[in-house]
Design a protein around this motif. Structure first.
Motif, mmCIF file in Angstrom:
data_model
loop_
_atom_site.group_PDB
_atom_site.id
_atom_site.type_symbol
_atom_site.label_atom_id
_atom_site.label_comp_id
_atom_site.label_asym_id
_atom_site.label_seq_id
_atom_site.Cartn_x
_atom_site.Cartn_y
_atom_site.Cartn_z
ATOM 1 N N ALA A 1 0.836 -1.205 0.000
ATOM 2 C CA ALA A 1 0.000 0.000 0.000
ATOM 3 C C ALA A 1 0.869 1.252 0.000
ATOM 4 C CB ALA A 1 -0.936 0.001 1.204
ATOM 5 N N PHE A 2 1.984 1.169 0.689
ATOM 6 C CA PHE A 2 2.906 2.312 0.743
ATOM 7 C C PHE A 2 3.421 2.638 -0.653
ATOM 8 C CE2 PHE A 2 7.209 3.990 1.033
ATOM 9 C CZ PHE A 2 7.076 5.007 1.978
ATOM 10 N N LEU A 3 3.898 1.598 -1.312
ATOM 11 C CA LEU A 3 4.474 1.824 -2.644
ATOM 12 C C LEU A 3 3.396 2.271 -3.620
ATOM 13 C CD1 LEU A 3 6.909 -1.248 -2.720
ATOM 14 C CD2 LEU A 3 7.455 1.164 -2.258
ATOM 15 N N ALA A 4 2.210 1.684 -3.493
ATOM 16 C CA ALA A 4 1.119 2.059 -4.390
ATOM 17 C C ALA A 4 0.704 3.512 -4.163
ATOM 18 C CB ALA A 4 -0.069 1.123 -4.185
ATOM 19 N N ALA A 5 0.606 3.895 -2.895
ATOM 20 C CA ALA A 5 0.177 5.263 -2.585
ATOM 21 C C ALA A 5 1.200 6.268 -3.102
ATOM 22 C CB ALA A 5 -0.025 5.424 -1.076
ATOM 23 N N ALA A 6 2.463 5.900 -2.966
ATOM 24 C CA ALA A 6 3.512 6.791 -3.457
ATOM 25 C C ALA A 6 3.435 6.898 -4.975
ATOM 26 C CB ALA A 6 4.880 6.274 -3.013
ATOM 27 N N ALA A 7 3.263 5.762 -5.624
ATOM 28 C CA ALA A 7 3.171 5.752 -7.085
ATOM 29 C C ALA A 7 1.980 6.598 -7.541
ATOM 30 C CB ALA A 7 3.034 4.312 -7.584
ATOM 31 N N ASP A 8 0.858 6.407 -6.857
ATOM 32 C CA ASP A 8 -0.341 7.197 -7.176
ATOM 33 C C ASP A 8 -0.049 8.695 -7.203
ATOM 34 O OD1 ASP A 8 -1.846 4.989 -7.367
ATOM 35 O OD2 ASP A 8 -2.970 5.282 -5.480
ATOM 36 N N ARG A 9 0.804 9.098 -6.305
ATOM 37 C CA ARG A 9 1.083 10.516 -6.170
ATOM 38 C C ARG A 9 2.335 10.934 -6.944
ATOM 39 N NH1 ARG A 9 -1.480 8.431 -2.350
ATOM 40 N NH2 ARG A 9 -3.059 9.519 -1.093
ATOM 41 N N GLY A 10 2.850 10.009 -7.709
ATOM 42 C CA GLY A 10 4.047 10.304 -8.484
ATOM 43 C C GLY A 10 5.277 10.548 -7.644
ATOM 44 N N MET A 11 5.303 9.941 -6.480
ATOM 45 C CA MET A 11 6.461 10.126 -5.601
ATOM 46 C C MET A 11 7.460 8.998 -5.818
ATOM 47 S SD MET A 11 4.176 10.914 -2.219
ATOM 48 C CE MET A 11 5.386 11.467 -1.040
ATOM 49 N N ALA A 12 8.717 9.289 -5.601
ATOM 50 C CA ALA A 12 9.735 8.236 -5.590
ATOM 51 C C ALA A 12 9.682 7.559 -4.229
ATOM 52 C CB ALA A 12 11.117 8.844 -5.813
ATOM 53 N N ALA A 13 9.753 6.228 -4.238
ATOM 54 C CA ALA A 13 9.640 5.515 -2.966
ATOM 55 C C ALA A 13 10.594 4.340 -2.906
ATOM 56 C CB ALA A 13 8.203 5.029 -2.757
ATOM 57 N N GLY A 14 11.340 4.263 -1.827
ATOM 58 C CA GLY A 14 12.253 3.141 -1.623
ATOM 59 C C GLY A 14 11.754 2.234 -0.526
ATOM 60 N N PHE A 15 12.275 1.027 -0.522
ATOM 61 C CA PHE A 15 11.872 0.074 0.522
ATOM 62 C C PHE A 15 13.052 -0.802 0.892
ATOM 63 C CE2 PHE A 15 10.482 -4.336 1.403
ATOM 64 C CZ PHE A 15 9.883 -4.111 2.627
ATOM 65 N N ALA A 16 13.239 -1.033 2.181
ATOM 66 C CA ALA A 16 14.260 -1.977 2.631
ATOM 67 C C ALA A 16 13.805 -2.586 3.941
ATOM 68 C CB ALA A 16 15.602 -1.275 2.809
ATOM 69 N N MET A 17 14.310 -3.760 4.219
ATOM 70 C CA MET A 17 13.935 -4.464 5.450
ATOM 71 C C MET A 17 15.135 -4.524 6.383
ATOM 72 S SD MET A 17 12.079 -7.669 3.573
ATOM 73 C CE MET A 17 13.444 -7.902 2.465
ATOM 74 N N ALA A 18 14.853 -4.717 7.655
ATOM 75 C CA ALA A 18 15.967 -4.914 8.583
ATOM 76 C C ALA A 18 15.508 -5.663 9.817
ATOM 77 C CB ALA A 18 16.560 -3.568 8.990
ATOM 78 N N ASP A 19 16.275 -6.635 10.220
ATOM 79 C CA ASP A 19 16.031 -7.238 11.532
ATOM 80 C C ASP A 19 16.803 -6.434 12.561
ATOM 81 O OD1 ASP A 19 18.670 -7.956 11.408
ATOM 82 O OD2 ASP A 19 18.247 -10.016 10.807
ATOM 83 N N ARG A 20 16.874 -6.915 13.782
ATOM 84 C CA ARG A 20 17.407 -6.074 14.846
ATOM 85 C C ARG A 20 18.925 -5.923 14.857
ATOM 86 N NH1 ARG A 20 14.339 -6.783 18.651
ATOM 87 N NH2 ARG A 20 15.749 -5.785 20.067
ATOM 88 N N ASP A 21 19.585 -6.650 14.040
ATOM 89 C CA ASP A 21 21.034 -6.526 13.984
ATOM 90 C C ASP A 21 21.402 -5.137 13.450
ATOM 91 O OD1 ASP A 21 23.721 -6.580 13.404
ATOM 92 O OD2 ASP A 21 23.690 -8.682 12.787
ATOM 93 N N PRO A 22 22.141 -4.346 14.235
ATOM 94 C CA PRO A 22 22.472 -2.979 13.825
ATOM 95 C C PRO A 22 23.162 -2.924 12.472
ATOM 96 C CG PRO A 22 23.109 -3.343 16.108
ATOM 97 C CD PRO A 22 22.682 -4.666 15.568
ATOM 98 N N ALA A 23 23.959 -3.937 12.184
ATOM 99 C CA ALA A 23 24.652 -3.947 10.896
ATOM 100 C C ALA A 23 23.639 -3.959 9.761
ATOM 101 C CB ALA A 23 25.560 -5.182 10.809
ATOM 102 N N ASN A 24 22.584 -4.713 9.957
ATOM 103 C CA ASN A 24 21.567 -4.780 8.910
ATOM 104 C C ASN A 24 20.748 -3.500 8.820
ATOM 105 O OD1 ASN A 24 22.412 -7.362 8.352
ATOM 106 N ND2 ASN A 24 20.887 -8.317 9.702
ATOM 107 N N VAL A 25 20.528 -2.882 9.967
ATOM 108 C CA VAL A 25 19.810 -1.607 9.953
ATOM 109 C C VAL A 25 20.629 -0.577 9.179
ATOM 110 C CG1 VAL A 25 18.877 0.256 11.371
ATOM 111 C CG2 VAL A 25 18.715 -2.116 12.172
ATOM 112 N N ARG A 26 21.911 -0.566 9.462
ATOM 113 C CA ARG A 26 22.829 0.347 8.795
ATOM 114 C C ARG A 26 22.766 0.145 7.279
ATOM 115 N NH1 ARG A 26 26.678 2.613 12.060
ATOM 116 N NH2 ARG A 26 26.397 0.962 13.600
ATOM 117 N N GLN A 27 22.838 -1.125 6.936
ATOM 118 C CA GLN A 27 22.829 -1.459 5.512
ATOM 119 C C GLN A 27 21.515 -1.042 4.854
ATOM 120 O OE1 GLN A 27 23.982 -5.543 5.038
ATOM 121 N NE2 GLN A 27 23.229 -5.595 2.916
#
Lengths: 336, 336
Positions: free
Chosen positions: A202-228
């Motif tokens: 829904a996030f990506l769709a809503a952004a697309a609807d509005r012609g916004m650029a939208a990125g997405f990334a996931m992260a578990d609790r490991d700080p290294a992954n959050v950083r990445q």
DNA sequence: CGGATCTGTCGAAACGCTTCGATTGATTGC
DNA sequence: GCAATCAATCGAAGCGTTTCGACAGATCCG
């Protein structure tokens, strides 16, 4: 321990009178009611749960199927469990806690043995093995969450799509054109948990609807992954001015810490919004605007529906709780 | 739903034979047993829980008194709850979850109504209202934690004193002379939770025994308070070279973040040790040495004792689980 | 080879409650 | 003033198990 016979004897009435006096299912003389209540008090009488189940066809227990999957945030999970337990008590129900170790068998066990009157199902995934079981079991059941195929089920859930749309809207409204979403642990998406996917889509769709650029990334609790994840979100598209956090508290704390470390001023350089968080975002640095995910919002109706369904079957439905927005000043128009 | 009568009819035996075939309490002919089992299978039979409670004087349910006080860390709490639930299933027991909203009344309710065979009490405080109630109730009960007056009770707990001593010892062993303890949320000490106090007292005593300087400060999850606590710990005594964290995961993450922000190199400038943490410290930056608090270590024995006590009363005791040390390289000799 | 012992099975009595139908007076309606 | 109604109470029949005692038949032993 005192039985209904003892109460009857002490009050000088028959056991059926005691039963009716306590249940109120037939009219009882005022003086009799008082004597019965006195006797109950004096003896510390409590109806035998087993006898009541056997005779009454009602156990006053709800099963709570609360698996704790990896990737699920414990505090959030705990909050939902406690919320259900509290709500159940409001209806004079107790809660039997079922973990995932037995898989769906635990549900079958408690249902078949008539240990519980109904079931509350938490942490529902898209293809949930509990769905078919419950369909076949013909037991009152309420899903907190929505599986892929919700036909014939009663589900209650936060409206994650609306929440995602709302978060995009808010950012769009103040002028952001390039936004990003930091999502849940990959384990959750892999497991087919419905809500992270629905939020993301829904996030990506809503952004697309509005012609916004939208990125997405996931992260578990490991700080290294959050950083990445933050690298991939903010690094590749330097124009990102709005960040939505749809993750657990630990990751949000970590993410904010990393951003501060890097000298990102919030909200000046980056507006940040915490979406569907079941914890307070006020003590964050900075305090974050949030679309709160309040366990009671879904658990209280879920329990009410379960109790209602114990009495009489209710029509299948999917009840979505509308999101609301709580501002703390972390979303502002983008600089320049 | 199928009852024992249906099974008996299908198997061509009496209901008592079915009962004995299933319970194994009397010898049964091989062919009979097979026919009974087949019938059970075919009918999907499960003994009616209420009837079994009534006739059998055993409910196969344990109450889990798991209040969730402010100051208690949800993930830790959740881990204990889940551990108890799993352990109970190993003994063919289910778990009825009691929150604190009813206070001790919930315990009384389930005990008096013979809904449960026994009680597991979590999150025990020094002056716990549940202690006297349980003494008077005469119900099998196991405390996970130790109240001030444990006379007549069966308690299981991590040996927090030993853990505190161990953490001091480890720091002393590599040459630290000035150490500090970052403790739990003040709310926990105020509430009279036993373990934070016991840890703190043992920590300070062990340091004093060894002639070490030792500081102590508390912090809840608010980063501002963590900052302040670290200030008071490390600021006033610049010679502190060893820090013990006895707090929840969020605070530990926050604390490490603050220290890094300030340019404290760990372990070079400061050895850090995470004590009695029920979460992994491996992904911290840096990964921390830890004296883990493993929920199963106390919950599994607690449940075993509860089940044992359902059969026959057992002698009061306080069983303390010895701590162990897991190194990740965050404790080293102090620089210079 | 006849009493003692064992094995496998059954019938019936609890277990403590809820609920149905019956009963007894008192009250009402016409 | 008498049938109909109603309020208050009781007795008894379940609810579905477990478990005790009984019993028939097989096995054992001296």
């Amino acid at each position: 321990m005192a039985s209904i016979h003892d109460v009857a004897r002490l009050a000088g009435v028959s056991i059926s009178t005691v039963s009716y006096a306590l249940s109120g299912k037939r009219s009882i003389g005022e003086s009799t009611r008082i004597r019965v209540n006195d006797a109950v008090e004096k003896l510390g009488y409590r109806a035998h749960a087993g006898a009541r189940m056997l005779a009454g066809e009602r156990t006053h227990i709800l099963a709570l199927a609360a698996p704790l999957h990896s990737g699920t945030s414990e505090p959030a999970h705990m909050a939902f469990v406690m919320s259900v337990a509290r709500a159940a008590r409001e209806h004079d129900y107790d809660v039997l806690l079922l973990t995932q170790d037995e898989g769906a068998d635990g549900l079958q066990r408690v249902a078949l043995s008539r240990l519980v009157d109904g079931i509350i199902v938490l942490d529902v995934s898209d293809q949930d093995e509990r769905v078919d079981l419950i369909r076949s079991l013909d037991v009152p059941a309420i899903f907190v969450g929505v599986p892929r195929d919700s036909a014939g089920l009663v589900c209650v859930d936060m409206d994650f799509e609306a929440a995602a749309t709302m978060s995009v809207e808010r950012l769009a409204a103040v002028g952001h054109r390039s936004i990003a979403l930091l999502g849940q642990s990959p384990a959750l998406y892999d497991r087919g948990s419905g809500f992270p996917r629905r939020f993301r889509d829904a996030f990506l769709a809503a952004a697309a609807d509005r012609g916004m650029a939208a990125g997405f990334a996931m992260a578990d609790r490991d700080p290294a992954n959050v950083r990445q994840a933050l690298d991939s979100l903010l690094g590749t598209d330097p124009g990102v001015t709005g960040l939505v956090l749809h993750t657990d508290e630990g990751v949000q704390t970590t993410a904010l810490g990393i951003l501060r470390e890097r000298g990102v001023r919030m909200p000046h350089d980056l507006s940040v919004l915490s979406a569907c968080s079941s914890f307070s975002t006020e003590h964050f640095e900075p305090p974050l605007d949030t679309i709160p995910l309040v366990p009671d919002d879904s658990c209280v109706p879920a329990v009410a529906l379960a109790v209602q369904q114990v009495g009489a079957p209710i029509a299948p439905r999917v009840e979505l709780i509308p999101p609301r927005y709580v501002g703390h000043g972390s979303v502002v128009p983008p600089a320049a």
